[in-house]
Motif scaffolding. Structure first.
Motif, short mmCIF file in Angstrom:
data_model
loop_
_atom_site.label_atom_id
_atom_site.label_comp_id
_atom_site.label_asym_id
_atom_site.label_seq_id
_atom_site.Cartn_x
_atom_site.Cartn_y
_atom_site.Cartn_z
N UNK A 23 5.12 21.43 -0.34
CA UNK A 23 3.69 21.01 -0.41
C UNK A 23 3.51 20.12 -1.98
N UNK A 24 2.65 19.08 -1.69
CA UNK A 24 2.27 18.38 -2.96
C UNK A 24 1.30 19.40 -3.74
N UNK A 25 1.16 19.16 -5.07
CA UNK A 25 0.07 19.60 -5.90
C UNK A 25 -1.06 18.84 -5.84
N UNK A 26 -1.75 18.90 -6.95
CA UNK A 26 -3.13 18.41 -7.29
C UNK A 26 -3.98 18.75 -6.12
N UNK A 27 -4.73 17.97 -5.53
CA UNK A 27 -5.54 18.10 -4.58
C UNK A 27 -5.55 17.78 -3.10
N UNK A 28 -4.25 17.57 -2.81
CA UNK A 28 -4.00 17.22 -1.51
C UNK A 28 -4.18 18.41 -0.53
N UNK A 29 -3.69 19.41 -0.59
CA UNK A 29 -3.90 20.58 0.28
C UNK A 29 -5.38 20.77 0.54
N UNK A 30 -6.22 20.76 -0.52
CA UNK A 30 -7.61 20.73 -0.32
C UNK A 30 -8.06 19.71 0.60
N UNK A 31 -7.83 18.45 0.20
CA UNK A 31 -8.12 17.18 1.15
C UNK A 31 -7.73 17.29 2.55
N UNK B 184 -1.82 12.11 7.01
CA UNK B 184 -1.21 10.84 6.31
C UNK B 184 -2.39 10.32 5.40
N UNK B 185 -2.30 10.12 4.07
CA UNK B 185 -3.37 9.79 3.27
C UNK B 185 -2.88 8.55 2.58
N UNK B 186 -3.69 7.99 1.53
CA UNK B 186 -3.49 6.87 0.80
C UNK B 186 -3.92 7.07 -0.39
N UNK B 187 -3.40 6.40 -1.64
CA UNK B 187 -3.57 6.55 -3.04
C UNK B 187 -3.99 5.38 -3.62
N UNK C 280 -1.85 8.52 -10.56
CA UNK C 280 -2.90 8.55 -9.36
C UNK C 280 -4.19 8.44 -9.87
N UNK C 281 -5.16 7.75 -9.39
CA UNK C 281 -6.78 7.87 -9.56
C UNK C 281 -7.61 8.09 -8.70
N UNK C 282 -6.92 8.11 -7.31
CA UNK C 282 -7.86 8.33 -6.26
C UNK C 282 -6.82 8.60 -4.95
N UNK C 283 -7.07 9.79 -4.12
CA UNK C 283 -6.73 9.86 -3.04
C UNK C 283 -7.56 10.07 -1.87
N UNK C 284 -7.16 9.58 -0.47
CA UNK C 284 -8.12 9.77 0.41
C UNK C 284 -7.22 9.91 1.91
N UNK C 285 -8.02 10.75 2.49
CA UNK C 285 -7.35 11.35 3.72
C UNK C 285 -8.46 11.33 4.78
N UNK C 286 -8.30 10.77 6.16
CA UNK C 286 -6.88 10.01 6.47
C UNK C 286 -6.89 8.64 5.96
N UNK C 287 -5.68 8.13 5.80
CA UNK C 287 -5.49 6.70 5.56
C UNK C 287 -6.15 5.84 6.77
N UNK C 288 -6.71 4.75 6.49
CA UNK C 288 -7.12 3.98 7.48
C UNK C 288 -5.92 3.24 8.24
N UNK D 204 0.93 -1.12 0.09
CA UNK D 204 -0.09 0.02 0.08
C UNK D 204 0.78 1.10 -0.03
N UNK D 205 0.37 2.29 -0.62
CA UNK D 205 0.86 3.45 -0.74
C UNK D 205 0.68 4.72 0.26
N UNK D 206 1.49 5.44 0.68
CA UNK D 206 0.82 6.43 1.72
C UNK D 206 1.75 7.64 1.44
N UNK D 207 0.80 8.75 1.79
CA UNK D 207 1.39 10.05 1.18
C UNK D 207 1.34 10.89 2.47
N UNK D 208 2.53 11.35 3.08
CA UNK D 208 2.67 11.86 4.52
C UNK D 208 2.92 13.55 4.09
N UNK D 209 2.12 14.38 4.78
CA UNK D 209 2.42 15.71 4.67
C UNK D 209 2.75 16.47 5.88
N UNK D 210 3.96 16.94 6.09
CA UNK D 210 4.61 17.37 7.36
C UNK D 210 4.94 18.95 7.14
#
Length: 415
Positions: free
Chosen positions: A284-292, A216-219, A229-237, A202-208
């Motif tokens: 900061x990551x781009x795409x939708x991450x800051x909004x999520x 911590x999200x997953x994709x 990437x087709x989908x991102x979700x925060x927080x990761x389970x 599993x992939x995890x994206x961590x913002x600090x």
């Protein structure tokens, strides 16, 4: 008293407009410096000031900022890496030159050399995939044999999964090596290829921010051999133990790379040996991450980043815990976009926070197998993961489009 200005070097399709809006809320006048301001449509929409300047020329940037300093009180300088990560290195050097808050240039440069980054992480004991550096076909073939197929080939410098491919057999390895070394790939320096073990899991994206883990999200990614990437979700389970483990590895990455200022994004895979660091980006990551992150945790990373840039006190306290997810709209073929519709119906669905289309009808769609492939996104939020997924599936399904193949097929650019 001179008006306080925030200088933005280049822009971002994903969150450039959010920086403009956040700067204004903080009482700042945002000014974008760009080699081609017209490429950022939001500047016109926001009626934001933009100045044309060669952002590859550090001396030209210094001159422009110095001239602006005669009319404005320059409160801070930041910017975006885009597809040329050297731009963010220049941002850090501008901050140093004008004695403004900003990251240390040396760690930023090391991060954008993926091979140097791997070496520093490995030396610090951070788990990373097995890796080698290749400059020619012989190097790549030898490295793949030592590591064992499948391997991931990627340019040492680059972003957005451009030029990144999973090579599962000898034929795919030869094909992608030829592409990377033939001159088709847009190299900004001498060609160097990172050959690395394919980390399965599993992939995890961590913002600090600074030395604090914020989110911590997953994709979910599209089918191999590419990593779109087709989908991102925060927080990761995650269980509490998993969260602590991922957070510990992420902070170890920051310490190993000397990243003790500002935002960073860490990408990990949870493999059989636990979390393995795939990549660290000192921004900061781009795409939708800051909004999520804002929807899920109540933390506005962009506003807090600007506060840091201008030397004001920031606030990273979490204020809510929702489940926020983004689904990217990715075409399955190239050609002329005849029409795209359903975005208003999707936006009206309960639980949908945002719908954005990146393209308009009558434009050519040419997929590149990287983060430029999506033609839009849908964001949904709710208190529950399953409910958020249901909302997202329903809303995204309302958006449809038609693409007609061009009479003369466009050669599909490999990543």
């Amino acid at each position: 008293m001179a008006r306080r200005a925030l200088i933005l070097v280049e822009g971002s399709r994903g969150n450039g407009h959010l920086y403009i809006q956040a700067a204004r809320r903080l009482g700042l006048h945002p000014i974008t410096l760009s080699a081609d301001p017209t490429q950022y449509g939001y500047l016109a929409v926001e009626k934001a000031e933009a100045i044309r300047v060669d952002t590859d020329d550090f001396d030209a940037l210094i001159r422009e900022c110095s001239q602006l300093g005669a009319s404005y009180d320059i409160a801070g300088i930041t910017g975006f890496a885009g597809r040329d990560e050297s731009k963010y290195v220049k941002v850090s050097k501008l901050c140093r030159h004008f004695d403004l808050p900003g990251p240390n240039p040396e760690p930023i440069e090391q991060c954008y050399d993926k091979f140097a980054q791997r070496q520093l992480l490995a030396q610090a004991g951070v788990p990373v995939p097995a890796y080698r550096l290749g400059r020619d076909v012989t190097d790549v073939e030898k490295a793949a044999e030592e590591i064992g197929l499948p391997v991931v080939l990627k340019p040492v410098a680059g972003s957005g999964s451009s030029g990144v491919r999973l090579c599962r057999n000898i034929d795919e390895l030869a094909e992608h090596t030829t592409y990377l070394l033939s001159g088709e790939h847009n190299w900004r320096s001498s060609p160097r290829i990172l050959i690395e073990e394919f980390a399965r899991g599993p992939y995890y994206s961590i913002d600090t921010m600074g030395d604090e883990v914020i989110a911590i999200g997953t994709a979910d990614f599209g089918p191999p051999p590419y990593f779109v990437a087709r989908e991102y979700i925060f927080p990761a389970p995650l269980s509490d133990d998993q969260y602590r483990c991922i957070a510990d590895v992420s902070l170890s990455c920051l310490r190993a790379l000397g990243l003790d200022w500002g935002p960073a994004n860490i990408e990990l895979r949870w493999t059989k040996r636990g979390p393995v660091a795939i990549e660290v980006n000192p921004r900061l990551p781009g795409l939708t991450t800051p909004r999520l992150v804002q929807l899920a945790y109540g933390v506005d990373l962009i506003t807090q980043h600007i506060k840091l840039v201008i030397g004001e006190e920031w606030d990273l306290r979490r204020r809510q815990v929702q489940v926020a997810a983004a689904r990217f709209l990715i075409p399955e073929s190239d050609g002329l976009l005849d029409w795209i519709k359903g975005d208003r119906r999707a936006a009206a669905e309960p639980g949908v926070a945002e719908v954005e289309l990146y393209v308009k009808p009558k434009v050519a769609i040419v997929r590149k197998s990287d983060d430029r492939d999506p033609i839009g996104h849908v964001i949904a939020t709710s208190p529950d993961r399953a409910q958020t997924e249901t909302i997202l599936e329903r809303a995204a399904g309302l958006i449809t489009w038609s693409i007609t193949p061009l009479p003369t097929p466009v050669k599909r650019e490999q990543p």
